[in-house]
Design a protein around this motif. Structure first.
Motif, PDB file in Angstrom:
ATOM      1  N   GLN A  61      29.169  -8.515   2.073  1.00 32.01           N
ATOM      2  CA  GLN A  61      28.124  -8.570   1.061  1.00 32.01           C
ATOM      3  C   GLN A  61      28.677  -7.985  -0.244  1.00 32.01           C
ATOM      4  O   GLN A  61      29.455  -7.022  -0.218  1.00 32.01           O
ATOM      5  N   PRO A  62      28.315  -8.547  -1.410  1.00 30.82           N
ATOM      6  CA  PRO A  62      28.848  -7.999  -2.665  1.00 30.82           C
ATOM      7  C   PRO A  62      28.378  -6.570  -2.912  1.00 30.82           C
ATOM      8  O   PRO A  62      27.215  -6.256  -2.708  1.00 30.82           O
ATOM      9  N   PHE A  63      29.298  -5.720  -3.321  1.00 31.08           N
ATOM     10  CA  PHE A  63      28.925  -4.342  -3.663  1.00 31.08           C
ATOM     11  C   PHE A  63      28.601  -4.198  -5.150  1.00 31.08           C
ATOM     12  O   PHE A  63      28.115  -3.142  -5.576  1.00 31.08           O
ATOM     13  N   MET A  64      28.862  -5.256  -5.931  1.00 34.51           N
ATOM     14  CA  MET A  64      28.526  -5.223  -7.366  1.00 34.51           C
ATOM     15  C   MET A  64      28.370  -6.660  -7.855  1.00 34.51           C
ATOM     16  O   MET A  64      29.159  -7.535  -7.500  1.00 34.51           O
ATOM     17  N   ASN A  65      27.331  -6.885  -8.645  1.00 34.11           N
ATOM     18  CA  ASN A  65      27.096  -8.202  -9.249  1.00 34.11           C
ATOM     19  C   ASN A  65      27.554  -8.191 -10.702  1.00 34.11           C
ATOM     20  O   ASN A  65      27.368  -7.194 -11.414  1.00 34.11           O
ATOM     21  N   THR A  66      28.146  -9.297 -11.132  1.00 29.68           N
ATOM     22  CA  THR A  66      28.687  -9.359 -12.484  1.00 29.68           C
ATOM     23  C   THR A  66      28.678 -10.813 -12.941  1.00 29.68           C
ATOM     24  O   THR A  66      28.066 -11.668 -12.313  1.00 29.68           O
ATOM     25  N   GLY A  67      29.357 -11.102 -14.035  1.00 31.64           N
ATOM     26  CA  GLY A  67      29.460 -12.449 -14.574  1.00 31.64           C
ATOM     27  C   GLY A  67      30.403 -12.449 -15.763  1.00 31.64           C
ATOM     28  O   GLY A  67      30.715 -11.394 -16.333  1.00 31.64           O
ATOM     29  N   ILE A  68      30.865 -13.632 -16.151  1.00 29.63           N
ATOM     30  CA  ILE A  68      31.794 -13.741 -17.272  1.00 29.63           C
ATOM     31  C   ILE A  68      31.043 -13.529 -18.582  1.00 29.63           C
ATOM     32  O   ILE A  68      29.973 -14.101 -18.798  1.00 29.63           O
ATOM     33  N   SER A  69      31.615 -12.711 -19.457  1.00 27.19           N
ATOM     34  CA  SER A  69      31.041 -12.488 -20.783  1.00 27.19           C
ATOM     35  C   SER A  69      32.182 -12.396 -21.798  1.00 27.19           C
ATOM     36  O   SER A  69      33.355 -12.566 -21.448  1.00 27.19           O
ATOM     37  N   GLU A 120      23.208  -0.257 -42.664  1.00 28.86           N
ATOM     38  CA  GLU A 120      23.855  -1.508 -43.033  1.00 28.86           C
ATOM     39  C   GLU A 120      23.932  -2.399 -41.807  1.00 28.86           C
ATOM     40  O   GLU A 120      24.359  -1.978 -40.735  1.00 28.86           O
ATOM     41  N   LYS A 121      23.511  -3.594 -41.918  1.00 31.33           N
ATOM     42  CA  LYS A 121      23.454  -4.530 -40.804  1.00 31.33           C
ATOM     43  C   LYS A 121      24.827  -5.146 -40.553  1.00 31.33           C
ATOM     44  O   LYS A 121      25.502  -5.573 -41.475  1.00 31.33           O
ATOM     45  N   VAL A 122      25.198  -5.170 -39.215  1.00 33.20           N
ATOM     46  CA  VAL A 122      26.469  -5.752 -38.814  1.00 33.20           C
ATOM     47  C   VAL A 122      26.244  -7.231 -38.506  1.00 33.20           C
ATOM     48  O   VAL A 122      25.377  -7.593 -37.716  1.00 33.20           O
ATOM     49  N   ILE A 123      27.023  -8.085 -39.119  1.00 29.12           N
ATOM     50  CA  ILE A 123      26.927  -9.524 -38.903  1.00 29.12           C
ATOM     51  C   ILE A 123      28.161  -9.973 -38.124  1.00 29.12           C
ATOM     52  O   ILE A 123      29.298  -9.766 -38.569  1.00 29.12           O
ATOM     53  N   TYR A 124      27.939 -10.574 -36.940  1.00 31.15           N
ATOM     54  CA  TYR A 124      29.038 -11.049 -36.117  1.00 31.15           C
ATOM     55  C   TYR A 124      29.305 -12.521 -36.415  1.00 31.15           C
ATOM     56  O   TYR A 124      28.360 -13.314 -36.535  1.00 31.15           O
ATOM     57  N   PRO A 125      30.573 -12.896 -36.492  1.00 30.34           N
ATOM     58  CA  PRO A 125      30.879 -14.309 -36.793  1.00 30.34           C
ATOM     59  C   PRO A 125      30.520 -15.251 -35.654  1.00 30.34           C
ATOM     60  O   PRO A 125      30.348 -16.446 -35.862  1.00 30.34           O
ATOM     61  N   ILE A 126      30.426 -14.738 -34.412  1.00 28.52           N
ATOM     62  CA  ILE A 126      29.994 -15.549 -33.268  1.00 28.52           C
ATOM     63  C   ILE A 126      28.907 -14.782 -32.539  1.00 28.52           C
ATOM     64  O   ILE A 126      28.927 -13.549 -32.469  1.00 28.52           O
ATOM     65  N   GLU A 127      27.962 -15.513 -31.977  1.00 29.16           N
ATOM     66  CA  GLU A 127      26.842 -14.886 -31.296  1.00 29.16           C
ATOM     67  C   GLU A 127      26.837 -15.163 -29.796  1.00 29.16           C
ATOM     68  O   GLU A 127      26.286 -14.391 -29.033  1.00 29.16           O
ATOM     69  N   ASP A 128      27.431 -16.262 -29.373  1.00 31.37           N
ATOM     70  CA  ASP A 128      27.424 -16.625 -27.961  1.00 31.37           C
ATOM     71  C   ASP A 128      28.545 -17.621 -27.687  1.00 31.37           C
ATOM     72  O   ASP A 128      29.353 -17.933 -28.573  1.00 31.37           O
TER      73      ASP A 128
END
Length: 876
Positions: free
Chosen positions: A496-504, A627-635
């Protein structure tokens, strides 16, 4: 009325139970009240059919109504059945029989071979056996286990057949099993119950009675065997039991054993701890016969039976009727529910699942068969007992644990002194194995994988890394951030998995922060600003309308000039808008409301502006300082749609395989980019993280979110972009069909339930090795949320309610004044209509009125200087 029985010289217990049953039937007035049973017993040799024929004929000459036995697959049994069938004497069997079709005059209380095999198969399925051996003693054993061979192809089982060689030690066969197939730890044993102890002892002598071995015994008499030498070895030894040991009738029988033995002249025979299945079936068989005789006697008289000669071949007149009365009978005996199908086979019975524990043989479940519903069956296993079994099965086992250096799962321990063995390592995986060992009692030894790889399959079908070591039996289990995948499941087993995760996505935070020219608008959302503008226009317009509607806002611009019939209203359209904007900006206004209705509008507007200005001022300070941080990519979609920022992943692992096999268009575009730019792949996660750190925001790294969480807790310049691209889990890998997989899975579930796994993650993610470093910075730099309509919606509701109230007051004032101002020639209604037309004409801020004496007295008497009196108008 006599009933006959044939027993061998070694069947003393069966004979005793036969006599006990006859005696108790005769003592029970509810069964065969008008007659008694007389037992007629003959001794036979199982292998001497001629002698057995003579004994059967002797019983028939004595006028028996039925014959029991002899038991076993012998020539004597076959001949007895043939004679009974020819002379129409019911033949009652109580032992295993391989025949598919029964004779018309036979009935067997022993479960049918096919049904018993189904029970064994259900148990094997429940234990998830894929590879096992079947060891049998006699040729009949292959008939009992033939259903296993039929099921093997359906369930992809690997079954190895072995037969114990007559005259040779059982250990020779066990040596052969162990030497030929070292991976076989599950064994089905088909041997006589009197040989079971000897067989198990020989298996123990060759090292095949360890914690990892499991045995399924086909005999139903394991509960009668002394297993004292094996109950502390942690070997799983299981079987089925047909005898209902908690049956009140059996307990009463055992308590009166000595008394019953003395009545039949067998005082020297001591009561056994448990009775054999065949003996219990003989007892139930006598009860079945007596019940059928009673039913037959009620329908037709069978007071006696004439002796039957084997020579003349004249059958008994009532034999077929008696056997037909026996088949539909159902009752509760000492072997559970007794019932039969139309072929005379036992049906609808239950079996107890028995397994050995340090306290002895215990019931861990039950199996039931229902022949009425297409031969369906049900197996129920006590999960708590099985979990205890799993814990026991791994005690004192030494596990070889393969792993790889990967933060924070397995790391070198920082120490000023030299360390060896397990003391060299620390991390989440190290602590997890330690917790599992505490629960299950095993010991372990860590070893680093030789080629520093997790495990992928090459073009030749060979696996490298930790997966390869498990396949080559160089390690017992593998633990690290090892992802469970379908390809790996084909090669190894996972717990059984001891930790759940995913690609990010791991990305570097932009160094330049972005501010906007119109930051002062940020405290409110755009929709709120629209609502405020709408409220300003609405209130100004309503103030203008209410001001014209109410008569108390119309004043004489020259109150002392009584000849002027002109009234003026200060709330023109421009003044109304000026009044509301002035109060909103807290600057005041030269125009002040006089009527109650306009004052209501003003008051509710004051309240509205108070709340809105206070909320705006409180939120503005935070927005002007953050000051707001703007990321060039969001997803992932944004990343796949651009080409300026490169992105990659680990060159060997499940992340690369995920993109290569994904059918999602976004992932396919990302894979095409990575495939065409092989430089974006890295040799390890550490290399990928360092590349992101050294980049100037022009490289993103795809990796498991659990590892990303660990890094961004320590490096405040890194962040996670978007959500998870997939879901997966980390598990402990073991070789195929490893006996350790299920026990480890149970232990992992227990750690989940106890919250231990969550504590371990908090320890290594947020506490140790610099964890939690960026928590305070995240709080300080967190963006301020602008106020939405949900935050200030109540103020607009209050404003709407106040405007409605002001309308009602204005209408009341209008009606009241129209009633007072109406002259004798005009009615109140006419006066109201005339004033309404003027108010809503919106053409002028003045109107002409007819001033009577009362109007002048009420309106201007206090405004004119007293020295002028009534002549003031003329003088002015």
């Amino acid at each position: 009325m006599s009933t006959g029985a044939l027993f061998g010289d070694d069947q003393h217990e069966e004979e005793l139970l036969f006599r006990f049953a006859v005696d108790r039937i005769n003592s029970d007035s509810t069964i065969l009240a008008q007659t008694t049973l007389v037992p007629q017993i003959e001794r036979v040799d199982h292998f001497d059919s001629f002698h057995a024929n003579k004994r059967v004929c002797s019983l028939l000459n004595n006028g028996v109504v039925a014959i029991f036995g002899p038991s076993g697959l012998s020539a004597s049994s076959s001949h007895t059945q043939s004679i009974c069938d020819a002379l129409e004497i019911p033949h009652v069997e109580t032992s295993w029989d391989f025949q598919i079709q029964r004779d018309d005059l036979s009935i067997n209380l022993y479960p049918k071979t096919v049904v018993l095999a189904k029970a064994y198969i259900d148990l094997v399925k429940a234990w998830n056996w894929k590879v096992f051996a079947i060891a049998y003693e006699t040729n009949e054993g292959i008939i009992r286990i033939q259903e296993f061979l039929k099921e093997a192809e359906r369930h992809d089982w690997q079954i190895f057949l072995y037969q114990f060689k007559p005259g040779k030690p059982y250990r020779d066969t066990f040596w052969e099993i162990n030497k030929s197939h070292s991976k076989i730890v599950n064994i089905v044993l088909d041997v006589k119950h009197e040989n079971l102890v000897n067989v198990l002892r020989h298996a123990q002598q060759v090292g095949m009675m360890t914690e990892i071995h499991s045995y399924l015994i086909t005999s139903l008499d394991l509960h009668t065997v002394d297993l004292e030498d094996f109950k502390f070895g942690n070997t799983k030894i299981s079987s089925f039991r047909l005898v209902d040991v908690i049956s009140p009738e059996l307990q009463d029988l055992m308590s009166q054993w000595s008394l019953l033995a003395s009545k039949i002249g067998k005082k020297h025979i001591l009561p056994p701890k448990y009775i054999l299945t065949d003996s219990a079936l003989v007892y139930d068989g006598v009860k079945l016969l007596a019940t059928a005789l009673q039913d037959l006697d009620q329908s037709q008289s069978v007071d006696g039976i004439q002796p039957i000669s084997c020579e003349n071949g004249s059958p008994w007149l009532y034999g077929s009727s008696l056997i037909n009365y026996m088949r539909p009978i159902t009752f509760r005996g000492i072997t559970g529910l007794v019932g039969f199908d139309q072929s005379g086979y036992r049906s609808n019975f239950a079996l107890d699942v028995m397994s050995i524990f340090p306290d002895g043989l215990q019931k861990i479940g039950y199996w039931t068969e229902n022949s009425q519903v297409n031969g369906t069956s049900s197996l129920q296993i006590n999960s708590d007992m099985m979990k205890q079994y799993s814990v026991i099965s791994m005690k004192n086992v030494m596990l070889r644990v393969t792993t790889i250096i990967s933060e924070p799962y397995t790391m070198w321990k920082e120490s000023a002194i030299s360390r060896e063995g397990n003391q060299q390592y620390e991390g989440f995986a190290v602590d997890l194995i330690e917790e599992l060992s505490k629960i299950m009692g095993f010991s372990y030894r860590f070893q680093l994988v030789k080629d520093n790889a997790y495990g992928i399959k090459d073009e030749n079908g060979n696996w490298n890394g930790m997966i390869g070591e498990l396949i080559r039996n160089e390690a017992d289990i593998a633990i690290v951030d090892l992802t469970i995948s379908s390809k790996r499941e084909e090669a190894v087993d996972f717990t059984q998995p001891f930790m759940n995760t995913g690609i990010s996505i791991l990305f570097k935070k932009p160094t330049t922060k972005v501010t906007t020219l119109f930051s002062f608008l940020s405290p409110f959302q755009n929709i709120v600003w629209i609502y405020v503008l709408g409220a300003y226009i609405s209130v100004s317009t309503i103030l203008f309308i209410v001001g014209r509607l109410t008569p108390y806002e119309w004043d004489d611009p020259h109150p002392c000039r009584q000849g002027d019939n002109v009234l003026e209203n200060n709330f023109s359209l421009i003044n109304s808008f000026s009044f509301t904007i002035g109060t909103m900006m807290q600057q005041g206004s030269a125009v002040a409301p006089k009527a109650m209705s306009t004052r209501t509008v003003a008051a509710i507007w004051y309240f509205f502006t108070l709340i809105m200005i206070s909320s705006y001022t409180a939120n503005l300070a935070a927005f002007l300082t953050v000051e707001k941080v703007i990321y060039p990519i969001e997803d992932a979609e944004g990343m796949a749609s651009q080409t300026q920022i490169k992105y990659g992943c680990l060159g060997t692992g499940t992340t690369k395989a995920f993109f290569a096999e994904s059918k999602i268009p976004t992932h396919q575009r990302m894979w095409a980019f990575m495939k065409n730019n092989p430089s974006v792949f890295t040799k390890s996660n550490r290399d990928g993280i360092e590349r992101v750190q050294k980049s100037n925001g022009n490289y993103a790294y795809l990796m498991e979110s659990a590892s990303i969480e660990y890094k961004i807790e320590r490096d405040c310049n890194l962040t996670q972009i978007g959500g998870l691209l997939d879901t997966k889990g980390y598990g402990i890998a073991s070789p195929k069909d490893s006996p350790y997989r299920n026990p480890l899975s149970h232990a992992i579930l227990k750690l989940h339930e106890n919250g231990i796994l969550l504590q371990l993650k908090d320890r290594w993610w947020k506490q140790k090795k610099g964890g939690g470093k960026c928590a305070e910075e995240t709080k300080k730099s967190s963006a301020v949320n602008n106020l939405s309509i949900d935050h200030v919606g109540g103020v607009f509701v209050v404003l709407l309610g106040g405007l409605t109230l002001s309308f009602l007051v204005a209408i009341f004032e209008f009606i009241w004044k129209a009633r007072k101002s109406a002259d004798k020639e005009e009615s109140v209604i006419d006066e109201m209509i005339k004033d309404l037309r003027f108010a809503f004409a919106c053409q002028s801020k003045t109107k002409i009125v007819q001033k009577n004496d009362d109007f002048v007295k009420d309106k201007f008497s206090d405004s004119c200087p007293p020295q002028y009196g009534s002549d003031y108008n003329t003088i002015y």
